[in-house]
Write an enzyme that holds these catalytic residues in place. Structure first.
Site, mmCIF file in Angstrom:
data_model
loop_
_atom_site.group_PDB
_atom_site.id
_atom_site.type_symbol
_atom_site.label_atom_id
_atom_site.label_comp_id
_atom_site.label_asym_id
_atom_site.label_seq_id
_atom_site.Cartn_x
_atom_site.Cartn_y
_atom_site.Cartn_z
ATOM 1 N N LYS A 1 0.821 -1.224 0.000
ATOM 2 C CA LYS A 1 0.000 0.000 0.000
ATOM 3 C C LYS A 1 0.847 1.263 0.000
ATOM 4 C CE LYS A 1 -4.189 -1.866 0.738
ATOM 5 N NZ LYS A 1 -5.355 -2.297 1.338
ATOM 6 N N LYS B 1 -3.889 -10.276 -7.153
ATOM 7 C CA LYS B 1 -5.094 -10.497 -6.354
ATOM 8 C C LYS B 1 -6.233 -9.579 -6.802
ATOM 9 C CE LYS B 1 -5.340 -8.485 -2.419
ATOM 10 N NZ LYS B 1 -5.171 -7.922 -1.091
ATOM 11 N N LYS C 1 -10.248 -4.381 -3.974
ATOM 12 C CA LYS C 1 -11.285 -3.354 -4.078
ATOM 13 C C LYS C 1 -10.840 -2.152 -4.900
ATOM 14 C CE LYS C 1 -12.560 -4.477 0.605
ATOM 15 N NZ LYS C 1 -12.270 -4.037 1.959
HETATM 16 P P1 TYM Z 1 -10.403 -6.564 3.702
HETATM 17 O O1 TYM Z 1 -11.527 -5.630 3.950
HETATM 18 O O2 TYM Z 1 -9.306 -6.125 2.806
HETATM 19 O O3 TYM Z 1 -10.950 -7.914 3.135
HETATM 20 C C1 TYM Z 1 -12.001 -8.611 3.772
HETATM 21 C C2 TYM Z 1 -11.772 -10.105 3.670
HETATM 22 O O4 TYM Z 1 -11.732 -10.505 2.299
HETATM 23 C C3 TYM Z 1 -10.563 -11.271 2.065
HETATM 24 N N1 TYM Z 1 -10.121 -11.031 0.669
HETATM 25 C C4 TYM Z 1 -9.981 -11.994 -0.239
HETATM 26 N N2 TYM Z 1 -10.163 -13.328 -0.200
HETATM 27 C C5 TYM Z 1 -9.926 -14.039 -1.330
HETATM 28 N N3 TYM Z 1 -9.519 -13.461 -2.497
HETATM 29 C C6 TYM Z 1 -9.324 -12.125 -2.592
HETATM 30 N N4 TYM Z 1 -8.954 -11.574 -3.752
HETATM 31 C C7 TYM Z 1 -9.554 -11.326 -1.432
HETATM 32 N N5 TYM Z 1 -9.461 -9.989 -1.189
HETATM 33 C C8 TYM Z 1 -9.813 -9.844 0.113
HETATM 34 C C9 TYM Z 1 -9.544 -10.744 3.068
HETATM 35 O O5 TYM Z 1 -8.503 -11.657 3.287
HETATM 36 C C10 TYM Z 1 -10.423 -10.532 4.287
HETATM 37 O O6 TYM Z 1 -10.612 -11.737 5.009
HETATM 38 N N6 TYM Z 1 -7.540 -6.157 7.760
HETATM 39 C C11 TYM Z 1 -8.795 -6.724 7.276
HETATM 40 C C12 TYM Z 1 -9.988 -6.286 8.090
HETATM 41 C C13 TYM Z 1 -9.836 -6.529 9.538
HETATM 42 C C14 TYM Z 1 -9.886 -7.794 10.185
HETATM 43 C C15 TYM Z 1 -9.702 -7.512 11.564
HETATM 44 C C16 TYM Z 1 -10.110 -9.102 9.750
HETATM 45 C C17 TYM Z 1 -9.608 -5.588 10.485
HETATM 46 N N7 TYM Z 1 -9.536 -6.174 11.692
HETATM 47 C C18 TYM Z 1 -9.701 -8.540 12.505
HETATM 48 C C19 TYM Z 1 -10.088 -10.122 10.688
HETATM 49 C C20 TYM Z 1 -9.890 -9.845 12.053
HETATM 50 C C21 TYM Z 1 -8.998 -6.259 5.842
HETATM 51 O O7 TYM Z 1 -8.549 -5.210 5.473
HETATM 52 O O8 TYM Z 1 -9.803 -7.062 5.102
#
Ligand code: TYM
Length: 330
Positions: free
Chosen positions: A111, A195, A198
């Site tokens: 990032k 990957k 978003k």
């Molecule tokens: P975030 O919002 O980026 O993504 C949410 C979830 O989606 C999964 N993900 C994917 N899985 C498969 N293929 C992909 N291309 C893909 N892109 C995203 C992510 O692995 C995630 O599970 N840091 C976290 C949010 C968070 C969190 C937490 C999660 C904050 N605190 C505590 C678990 C526990 C995040 O930014 O996810």
């Protein structure tokens, strides 16, 4: 009882990657333990975001959670910022993760790669501290995530071990991550070596995309040279990604998906993948729209935050006490 916790950041448009890697599976945990699913809105501030967009994304995500089949009677659903203990615990735990290890985090490196130092917020760098706080506040045993978040759960484990060694074994609960066998990393349709994320509108399927847009995007997904359909991530990343999407939506193995498409041409293969995605997302979008229009998610979030806060407060007190902060109520 086993505690399960996960969250999603309300940044950008949720993708099929988020759905397959995380969202779709949250409801399955409801029968396995006590589930906490939250909207990581404080994390959304780690990169610039318009305030109105953030608010709308938060509403959307609440409706998505409910549309995915999460039952607010069984799962505590809440907004992170509505539970102040996340920020309070963060203020303590930030002293136990170090600059070196934080600067090695893949997400931070990716990032911040194209940003000047003068534009990188401290929150982006310290992201794993807040995420660790989210997890340990609820004494979570299991954290279901996609592959890209595994490193953050691992650093949480390092932190827990560090704290427990210093302040006693019962200070924090050691969490484990859980990733899906199939679909932990869905790739971009336009470049299947990166990957699906978003912030990449070209190769993404967004959960809010109209059905015909979804079909078009899948029909124009990059496939590989040759014409055979088999799974080989190295040499056939495009076909392998589509097979993964199919297998995870149908809840079958990759081998079963490959067997199903034997003898198909690329065109028909993609047509069927598109229809499978649409069959899954169309009813999901309808439920999401109804929930959003009804406003019913607001009460769910209010109740969720209240319950979450009661549980979080206990952990916070335990940690405050362990590290030596004086409780003047005692
Ligand atoms: P975030 O919002 O980026 O993504 C949410 C979830 O989606 C999964 N993900 C994917 N899985 C498969 N293929 C992909 N291309 C893909 N892109 C995203 C992510 O692995 C995630 O599970 N840091 C976290 C949010 C968070 C969190 C937490 C999660 C904050 N605190 C505590 C678990 C526990 C995040 O930014 O996810």
């Amino acid at each position: 009882m086993t505690r399960i916790l996960s969250g999603i950041k309300p940044t950008g448009n949720l993708t099929l990657g988020n759905y397959i890697g995380a969202l779709k599976h949250f409801k399955d945990f409801q029968e396995q333990g006590e589930v906490f699913i939250f909207i990581a809105d404080l994390h959304a501030l780690t990169l610039p975001i318009d305030p109105e967009v953030l608010r709308q994304n938060t509403r959307d995500l609440a409706a998505f959670y409910l549309a995915s089949g999460l039952d607010p009677e069984k799962t505590t659903i809440f907004v992170q910022s509505a539970v102040p203990q996340h920020a309070e615990l963060n203020a303590i735990l930030q002293n136990y993760l170090y600059m070196g290890e934080l600067s090695r985090m893949t997400q931070f490196k990716e990032k911040s790669a194209h940003m000047k130092d003068s534009a990188i917020g401290l929150g982006l760098f310290a992201y794993p501290v807040l995420m660790a706080s989210d997890i340990v506040l609820y004494d979570a045993d299991i954290v279901p995530v996609g592959e890209d978040q595994v490193q953050h759960v691992e650093i949480t484990r390092d932190l827990v071990n560090r704290m427990n060694k210093r302040y006693g074994e019962k200070t924090l609960v050691l969490p484990n991550y859980k990733i899906n066998k199939v679909g932990a990393r869905i790739m971009s349709l336009s470049d299947p070596t990166v990957k699906m994320s978003k912030s990449d509108p070209k190769g993404d399927i967004f959960l809010k995309d109209p059905v015909e847009v979804i079909r078009k995007k899948i029909m124009s997904a990059v496939t590989d040279s040759g014409s055979e359909i088999y799974y080989d991530k190295e040499n056939k990343p495009g076909v392998s990604n589509l097979l993964t999407i199919y297998a995870s939506l149908k809840e079958i193995s990759i081998e079963e998906a490959v067997a199903h498409f034997q003898g198909y041409r690329y065109g028909d293969f993609k047509k069927e993948i598109a229809q499978t995605v649409i069959d899954e997302l169309e009813p999901f979008q309808k439920r999401y729209q109804e929930i959003l229009a009804s406003g019913s998610y607001l009460e769910v979030l209010r109740k969720g935050a209240k319950k979450a806060s009661q549980i979080a407060e206990k952990t916070l007190k335990r940690v405050q006490n362990a590290v030596g902060l004086l409780d003047t109520d005692e």
